[in-house]
Design a protein around this motif. Structure first.
Motif, mmCIF file in Angstrom:
data_model
loop_
_atom_site.group_PDB
_atom_site.id
_atom_site.type_symbol
_atom_site.label_atom_id
_atom_site.label_comp_id
_atom_site.label_asym_id
_atom_site.label_seq_id
_atom_site.Cartn_x
_atom_site.Cartn_y
_atom_site.Cartn_z
ATOM 1 N N ASP A 42 0.832 -1.218 0.000
ATOM 2 C CA ASP A 42 0.000 0.000 0.000
ATOM 3 C C ASP A 42 0.850 1.245 0.000
ATOM 4 O O ASP A 42 0.512 2.245 -0.597
ATOM 5 N N ARG A 43 1.916 1.161 0.765
ATOM 6 C CA ARG A 43 2.678 2.371 1.040
ATOM 7 C C ARG A 43 3.835 2.532 0.066
ATOM 8 O O ARG A 43 4.721 3.343 0.305
ATOM 9 N N THR A 49 -5.253 0.650 1.637
ATOM 10 C CA THR A 49 -6.437 -0.167 1.421
ATOM 11 C C THR A 49 -6.248 -1.642 1.735
ATOM 12 O O THR A 49 -7.110 -2.262 2.336
ATOM 13 N N SER A 50 -5.117 -2.234 1.285
ATOM 14 C CA SER A 50 -4.878 -3.686 1.442
ATOM 15 C C SER A 50 -6.090 -4.482 1.005
ATOM 16 O O SER A 50 -6.573 -5.339 1.733
ATOM 17 N N SER A 84 -1.718 5.612 -5.410
ATOM 18 C CA SER A 84 -2.561 4.593 -6.049
ATOM 19 C C SER A 84 -2.247 3.240 -5.430
ATOM 20 O O SER A 84 -1.719 2.354 -6.088
ATOM 21 N N PRO A 85 -2.576 3.066 -4.151
ATOM 22 C CA PRO A 85 -2.180 1.831 -3.455
ATOM 23 C C PRO A 85 -2.802 0.580 -4.052
ATOM 24 O O PRO A 85 -2.198 -0.486 -3.999
ATOM 25 N N LEU A 86 -3.991 0.721 -4.641
ATOM 26 C CA LEU A 86 -4.671 -0.498 -5.104
ATOM 27 C C LEU A 86 -3.931 -1.133 -6.271
ATOM 28 O O LEU A 86 -3.963 -2.347 -6.445
ATOM 29 N N THR A 129 -13.216 -0.703 0.271
ATOM 30 C CA THR A 129 -12.147 -1.332 1.039
ATOM 31 C C THR A 129 -12.206 -1.020 2.520
ATOM 32 O O THR A 129 -11.578 -1.712 3.309
ATOM 33 N N GLY A 130 -12.901 0.026 2.904
ATOM 34 C CA GLY A 130 -12.937 0.393 4.306
ATOM 35 C C GLY A 130 -11.894 1.399 4.700
ATOM 36 O O GLY A 130 -11.869 1.854 5.840
ATOM 37 N N ALA A 131 -10.989 1.742 3.779
ATOM 38 C CA ALA A 131 -9.961 2.729 4.115
ATOM 39 C C ALA A 131 -9.851 3.714 2.963
ATOM 40 O O ALA A 131 -10.126 3.385 1.818
#
Lengths: 189, 409, 160
Positions: free
Chosen positions: B83-84, B170-171, B89-91, B164-166
């Motif tokens: 993610d980091r 996101t993970s 654009s973590p996804l 995703t909830g975040a």
């Protein structure tokens, strides 16, 4: 071009310099001797039917924690052919004593920073590199962190550290530093 | 922080009248704490007046050991670290990483899951381009664009949060699938957010694309030809702005990209304005992909049923010993990946984002290396700005979209 | 009336009150948290409602240092120097898990919390913190600036 054909082309041209090859998971992989690395790269770039114009990546693997290994490191170069939509992985065995390979920056200028990163992280030196110095870490840093024998949290602070705010954390850190000293055989502070 | 260093030999400068005057070269450090250097890049500049004679780019101020940490984590535990990498654009990073592991496992995920991965990747790509252009425009003085694009990014992040909830980290993906299916009513939210975003992009297009100040500061600035871009190892929008239509989504289609219809925008000029224009057009193409993917989203599972890879349902964990042990083994030992090596590339927001993973048969990656597009872009910075004016560094650097987490990992 | 320091304490109150609504921040932005910092500063969450919208990229003009993101050992001398260049009174906010404790980057490169380098006034939790959490942290800081805190813990007095 299919990976098998690709390997066959390189084997035909370089013969004994190709130490091994595989096509597991669809990526053509050849293992070549350090002496022939530059020639293989030159061939892959300039041969009309290959045309590997883009150097994607240079990295290395420390093999010393695997069950079986011969040389300590392995340099990994990924090439991409835009025309043929193919990937070629070239691997070079690198010994533990005086790890040193020829640089490919003359053929692929893009290798410059990637090789610096490998030097920084693994301590592998590149002959003929124009500007070989640390890139991600700093000169005061001792050791090469991606080697398997480097403890993941051995730090080299540049400014004196204050007492941590949380006593628990301070205690944990002290214990760890003591553990390093014991690992290195140093007397406890 | 400016620091003037003792000079070496005075050079000679020729005035238009033909007189020669000795000129002292000035050495200036730009960054790392400089608003346009994203806080993490230092450029040692050698200046002749306002012309950059030589430059040395120092990176690594945000190196935080992604590769070392991933060797200590199980395969699914690496996901939060990915993610980091490119945190705008973590996804896309999530998707790229799991695809590499699935390549090692020879695992084919269900169609619905592949579509979901495309959908979240494209939402991320738009948000990345929005952020890049917002920052670039702000650094050139167009603060309105910054506010508008961040507003548009909030629409997309609300979507990402729904899924995703975040908002940011996101993970969302898992090895063998994604964490969970889309929430109810997502299609409606998506089309509304896409409409708002498209409106915002059009507004900014009208505001910026023909803006005299913006145009003059970016056109013919930081020109990189196609061959030079390739020799720096550039991929992504910066290579496409130089005229090479290379896009991993088209060249080596992964997930469901081979079933979707989209174009690869290219420009010929290879300057900062071309990179801006390519990114603007790519956002429109991503909206197009999203509409198709949402319309053609197949029904079905979002994870493979193989319990050597995916966690069992909570029902089974709490009510059967087999489920409990399965869960325990997967969490404690991790997914066992057979020995081997694999490289898998996805089209990240800045170019080809590849993961090279070496597995040794245990539940942790033996070596996990991220081929970041940003490192190649950053090494092209110094040759690009040499010979240009000091003020041109800002648009060039902005158009390269330097994301420290990805470049320095 | 003027003997018991009444005037000076009242003056302190006025100064504290006026300071808290005009905090000039120095955003020391390095990593992921910067994205949430941008969100907070922009129109959706609008940090200017709380009088802290003007970033000053010169430490001499800033009141509060927002350390946003991971601080590596390589960057730590820069952070220390920026802090030293700021004029008193100054406050420091550790924004996010990495700045507060090092986060999950417990390794060779990262400083395990900026409080190992500088004194910190407010820690904002989250990886990265949501904009609401940032605003809450800012309100806590304002209370501290105004002097409505007790003890070393720095917690805000809820009454009075």
């Amino acid at each position: 071009m299919a990976p098998e054909e690709l390997i066959e082309t390189i084997r035909e041209r370089f013969g004994d310099a190709v130490l091994g090859s595989h096509t597991a998971h669809g990526d053509a992989t050849v293992v070549v001797t350090p002496e022939e690395l530059r020639n293989v790269c030159q061939f892959a770039r300039d041969e009309p039917q290959l045309r590997f114009e883009l150097l994607l990546d240079v990295t290395a693997v420390d093999l010393s924690k695997l069950p079986e290994w011969e040389t300590r490191f392995e340099l990994v170069v990924h090439l991409r052919s835009i025309e043929n939509v193919a990937i070629l992985r070239i691997k070079v065995p690198v010994g533990e004593e005086d790890p040193r390979v020829p640089s490919v920056t003359k053929i692929y200028p893009a290798a410059n920073w990637f090789e610096r990163e490998v030097y920084d992280m693994f301590g592998i030196e590149f002959d003929g590199h124009p500007d070989l110095r640390r890139i991600l870490l700093y000169d005061e840093f001792e050791g090469h962190p991606l080697r398997k024998d480097y403890p993941f949290d051995r730090q080299h602070p540049l400014v004196p550290l204050r007492e941590a705010w949380t006593p628990g954390i301070a205690w944990k850190l002290e214990e760890r530093w003591g553990q390093y000293a014991r690992d290195r055989g140093e007397p406890p502070a | 922080m400016l620091e003037i260093v003792e000079n070496r030999q005075p050079d000679v400068h020729q005035t238009p009248a033909g007189d020669e005057i000795p000129v002292d070269m000035m050495t200036i450090q730009m960054g790392p704490s400089h608003p346009a250097m994203h806080g993490v890049v230092r450029i040692d500049l050698k200046l002749d007046g306002e012309t950059v004679v030589d430059s040395d780019v120092h990176i690594g101020y945000m190196h935080r050991g992604f590769e070392k940490m991933s060797e200590l984590s199980t395969y699914n535990q690496v996901l939060p670290y990915t993610d980091r990498l490119n945190y705008v654009s973590p996804l896309i990073n999530n998707v790229g990483y799991v695809l590499a592991v699935e390549k090692l496992l020879d695992l084919e995920v269900p169609r619905r899951c592949q579509y979901l991965r495309v959908i979240v990747s494209e939402i991320s790509r738009i948000s990345d381009h929005l952020t890049c252009l917002a920052a670039m425009a702000m650094e050139l003085g167009a603060f309105t664009v910054f506010l508008w694009f961040i507003k548009a990014r909030e629409y997309l992040w609300d979507l990402i949060e729904e899924v995703t909830g975040a908002r940011l980290t996101t993970s969302y993906t898992r090895i063998g699938g994604v964490a969970h299916d889309l929430p109810k009513g997502f299609a409606g939210q998506l089309s509304k957010a896409l409409k708002d975003t498209a409106d915002c992009i059009d507004e900014v297009d009208g505001l910026l694309s023909k803006n005299r100040i913006f145009y003059d500061r970016t056109r013919n600035v930081g020109v990189v030809s196609r061959d030079r871009a390739l020799s720096h190892g550039w991929t992504g929008p910066c290579l496409r702005a130089a005229g090479e239509a290379y896009d991993v989504r088209k060249a080596v289609p992964y997930s469901a990209y081979d079933e979707l219809d989209f174009e690869i925008p290219t420009c010929k000029e290879g300057d900062a304005y071309a990179r801006y224009a390519v990114r603007m057009e790519e956002m429109r193409q991503s909206i197009r992909i999203l509409k198709q993917a949402m319309a053609g989203l197949p029904e079905g599972e979002v994870r493979v049923g193989d319990h050597r890879v995916t966690l069992p349902e909570k029902e089974q964990v709490y009510h059967s010993i087999e489920g409990l042990m399965n869960h325990f083994k997967l969490i404690i030992e991790g997914v066992r990946v057979p020995p081997g090596e694999a490289y898998h590339a996805v089209e990240g927001a800045n170019g080809e984002l590849g993961f090279y993973i070496v597995a040794d048969g245990t539940g942790k990656p033996y070596r996990c290396h991220a081929r970041s597009p940003g490192l190649a872009l950053a090494q092209g910075l110094s040759p690009t700005i040499n010979g240009s004016m000091l003020a041109d560094i800002i648009p060039v650097f902005g158009s390269l979209n330097y994301i420290a987490g990805e470049v320095e990992r | 009336m003027f003997d018991g320091g009444f005037l000076t304490t009242q003056l302190d109150k006025v100064i504290g009150w006026s300071r808290k609504y005009s905090l000039f921040q120095y955003p020391f932005v390095t990593a992921c948290c910067g994205m949430e910092f941008m969100s907070t500063a922009c129109s959706h969450y609008d940090i200017s409602r709380f009088g802290a919208e003007i970033p000053r990229f010169s430490p001499r003009q800033a009141d509060v240092l927002f350390v946003v993101g991971t601080i590596s050992h390589k960057l730590s001398p820069v952070l220390k120097r920026v802090y030293d260049q700021m004029c008193n009174p100054k406050w420091v906010v550790a924004f996010g898990a990495c700045a507060s404790t090092g986060g999950f980057y417990d390794n060779y490169a990262t400083v395990m919390g900026i409080d190992r380098i500088l004194p910190v006034d407010i820690y904002i939790a989250g990886c990265p913190p949501r904009p609401e959490a940032v605003l809450d942290g800012l309100l806590q800081l304002q209370a501290k600036v105004e002097g409505r805190t007790t003890g070393e813990s720095g917690l805000v007095q809820t009454s009075g």
